[in-house]
Design an enzyme around this catalytic site. Structure first.
Site, PDB file in Angstrom:
ATOM      1  N   PRO A 135       0.753  -1.243   0.000  1.00 37.92           N
ATOM      2  CA  PRO A 135       0.000   0.000   0.000  1.00 37.92           C
ATOM      3  C   PRO A 135       0.790   1.303   0.000  1.00 37.92           C
ATOM      4  O   PRO A 135       1.013   1.883   1.041  1.00 37.92           O
ATOM      5  CB  PRO A 135      -0.848  -0.108   1.267  1.00 37.92           C
ATOM      6  CG  PRO A 135      -0.104  -1.011   2.161  1.00 37.92           C
ATOM      7  CD  PRO A 135       0.802  -1.828   1.323  1.00 37.92           C
ATOM      8  N   GLU A 136       1.167   1.818  -1.144  1.00 41.21           N
ATOM      9  CA  GLU A 136       1.418   3.246  -1.268  1.00 41.21           C
ATOM     10  C   GLU A 136       0.224   3.784  -2.049  1.00 41.21           C
ATOM     11  O   GLU A 136      -0.707   3.029  -2.359  1.00 41.21           O
ATOM     12  CB  GLU A 136       2.774   3.521  -1.933  1.00 41.21           C
ATOM     13  CG  GLU A 136       3.918   3.058  -1.030  1.00 41.21           C
ATOM     14  CD  GLU A 136       5.291   3.615  -1.350  1.00 41.21           C
ATOM     15  OE1 GLU A 136       5.374   4.698  -1.957  1.00 41.21           O
ATOM     16  OE2 GLU A 136       6.276   2.968  -0.985  1.00 41.21           O
ATOM     17  N   LYS A 141      -3.245   7.693   0.812  1.00 45.44           N
ATOM     18  CA  LYS A 141      -3.379   6.285   1.192  1.00 45.44           C
ATOM     19  C   LYS A 141      -4.734   5.988   1.817  1.00 45.44           C
ATOM     20  O   LYS A 141      -4.932   4.912   2.385  1.00 45.44           O
ATOM     21  CB  LYS A 141      -2.250   5.909   2.156  1.00 45.44           C
ATOM     22  CG  LYS A 141      -0.866   6.065   1.538  1.00 45.44           C
ATOM     23  CD  LYS A 141       0.234   5.996   2.573  1.00 45.44           C
ATOM     24  CE  LYS A 141       1.582   6.350   1.935  1.00 45.44           C
ATOM     25  NZ  LYS A 141       2.627   6.557   2.947  1.00 45.44           N
ATOM     26  N   ARG A 170      -6.623  17.312   6.184  1.00 51.77           N
ATOM     27  CA  ARG A 170      -5.298  17.146   6.798  1.00 51.77           C
ATOM     28  C   ARG A 170      -4.258  16.663   5.793  1.00 51.77           C
ATOM     29  O   ARG A 170      -3.074  16.589   6.114  1.00 51.77           O
ATOM     30  CB  ARG A 170      -5.358  16.122   7.940  1.00 51.77           C
ATOM     31  CG  ARG A 170      -6.196  16.542   9.135  1.00 51.77           C
ATOM     32  CD  ARG A 170      -5.780  15.751  10.374  1.00 51.77           C
ATOM     33  NE  ARG A 170      -5.846  14.304  10.142  1.00 51.77           N
ATOM     34  CZ  ARG A 170      -6.884  13.541  10.490  1.00 51.77           C
ATOM     35  NH1 ARG A 170      -7.917  14.091  11.079  1.00 51.77           N
ATOM     36  NH2 ARG A 170      -6.858  12.254  10.270  1.00 51.77           N
ATOM     37  N   ASN A 212       7.488   4.758   1.464  1.00 48.94           N
ATOM     38  CA  ASN A 212       8.931   4.585   1.600  1.00 48.94           C
ATOM     39  C   ASN A 212       9.621   4.239   0.275  1.00 48.94           C
ATOM     40  O   ASN A 212      10.773   4.608   0.069  1.00 48.94           O
ATOM     41  CB  ASN A 212       9.218   3.490   2.637  1.00 48.94           C
ATOM     42  CG  ASN A 212      10.527   3.734   3.363  1.00 48.94           C
ATOM     43  OD1 ASN A 212      11.144   4.785   3.223  1.00 48.94           O
ATOM     44  ND2 ASN A 212      10.955   2.759   4.128  1.00 48.94           N
ATOM     45  N   ARG A 237      11.717   4.842  10.039  1.00 45.54           N
ATOM     46  CA  ARG A 237      11.574   4.121   8.768  1.00 45.54           C
ATOM     47  C   ARG A 237      12.945   3.955   8.139  1.00 45.54           C
ATOM     48  O   ARG A 237      13.853   4.751   8.372  1.00 45.54           O
ATOM     49  CB  ARG A 237      10.661   4.895   7.814  1.00 45.54           C
ATOM     50  CG  ARG A 237       9.289   5.214   8.373  1.00 45.54           C
ATOM     51  CD  ARG A 237       8.530   3.973   8.808  1.00 45.54           C
ATOM     52  NE  ARG A 237       8.307   3.068   7.712  1.00 45.54           N
ATOM     53  CZ  ARG A 237       7.332   3.198   6.821  1.00 45.54           C
ATOM     54  NH1 ARG A 237       6.465   4.180   6.908  1.00 45.54           N
ATOM     55  NH2 ARG A 237       7.219   2.330   5.852  1.00 45.54           N
TER      56      ARG A 237
END
Length: 270
Positions: free
Chosen positions: A2-3, A53, A122, A163, A259
């Site tokens: 999941p990106e 996402k 947001r 990432n 990360r």
DNA sequence: AGCTCATGGCGAG
DNA sequence: TCGCCCTGAGCTG
């Protein structure tokens, strides 16, 4: 996994399979979303949207099912009637065109319009959305002392980058991940943004992340073919200690904001 | 069978 | 900055 590109694919797939205006059956075999599933059961899916996402499944006046896959979540689609549940299925939808099983999401909740808008408010611009305004991201980047590597992962700055895209886009532009956002020129930022748009669109198309330019493929470089273990062809992501595909310097790794960061210290020296 | 790690993100401190 | 959420794949043994 999941990106942002994965979530946009999911939105399209939910729409295709369940968006025909017919009632959809919904349940939560795992039980953790039993109340929400009961409310949408028998309602038509009126829209499916992705923002970064975050996935939003619309059920008219009932509201929106907000899904965030987090690190583990995934959706499996199938045709025909839904089989007996196996494992922990948070939300299962079933219709004439097949079924969808959602497992392991960080978030799965029924929201009002206002609650959905609050989440979207947001988020920074999403390179995969037509309404994205890269100027908003540039304002944050150009004013920040935080590293560009951290800024790219901040969903308030850019929504949908994870990432892999973070590491790869910085490599492709030869940018040291530790440079402060405000040290970037507008030209550098604009190039990063438009590259994200192109890379992520290709990710949606192919359902995988490929970032290696044609001139750097193993074939073009006269090296043996190679398969990266996450399903796409990349320059630096999870290639720590291996030779850079361009200059053969060892790919470096470090922990940044909990990360893993990967970069080529030689190609990304400035 | 049991460990570790993972493409995320939240809240506590 | 850390722990936690919670799932699966890929190791190790």
């Amino acid at each position: 996994m999941p990106e942002g590109h994965t979530i946009h694919r999911l939105a399209a797939e939910y729409s295709t399979r369940f968006g025909g205006g017919r009632p959809v059956r919904a349940d939560s075999p795992q039980g953790k979303f039993a109340d929400g599933a009961a409310l949408i059961d028998g309602q038509p899916l009126t829209g499916a949207q992705a923002h970064g996402k975050h996935l939003f499944l619309g059920f008219g006046p009932i509201g929106w099912v907000h899904v965030h896959l987090g690190l583990y979540g995934k959706v499996a689609f199938g045709t025909g009637p839904a089989p007996a549940p196996v494992g922990q299925i948070r939300l299962r939808l079933a219709g004439a065109a097949g079924y969808a099983e959602l497992r392991g999401p960080t978030a799965c909740a029924l929201l009002t319009d206002a609650e959905k808008e609050a989440i979207e408010a947001r988020l920074g611009p999403d390179p995969l959305r037509a309404d994205a305004d890269p100027e908003l991201a540039w304002r944050r980047v150009s004013a920040s002392r935080v590293s560009i590597a951290a800024l790219l992962m901040d969903q308030k700055v850019v929504a949908g980058v994870g990432n892999v895209y973070r590491a790869e886009v910085l490599f492709r532009h030869g940018i040291d991940p530790y440079r402060a956002g405000r040290s970037l020129s507008l030209a550098e930022w604009s190039a990063i943004w438009s590259d994200l748009v192109a890379l992520m669109r290709e990710g949606v198309r192919n359902n995988r992340i490929d970032t290696v330019r044609a001139e750097h493929t193993p074939e073009a470089m006269g090296r043996p073919p190679r398969v990266d273990d996450h399903g796409g062809e990349v320059y630096v992501y999870r290639r720590a200690g291996m030779p850079c595909l361009v200059c053969a310097t060892e790919v470096a790794t470090a922990t940044l904001a909990a990360r893993n960061l990967f970069w080529c210290p030689s190609c990304q020296a400035c």
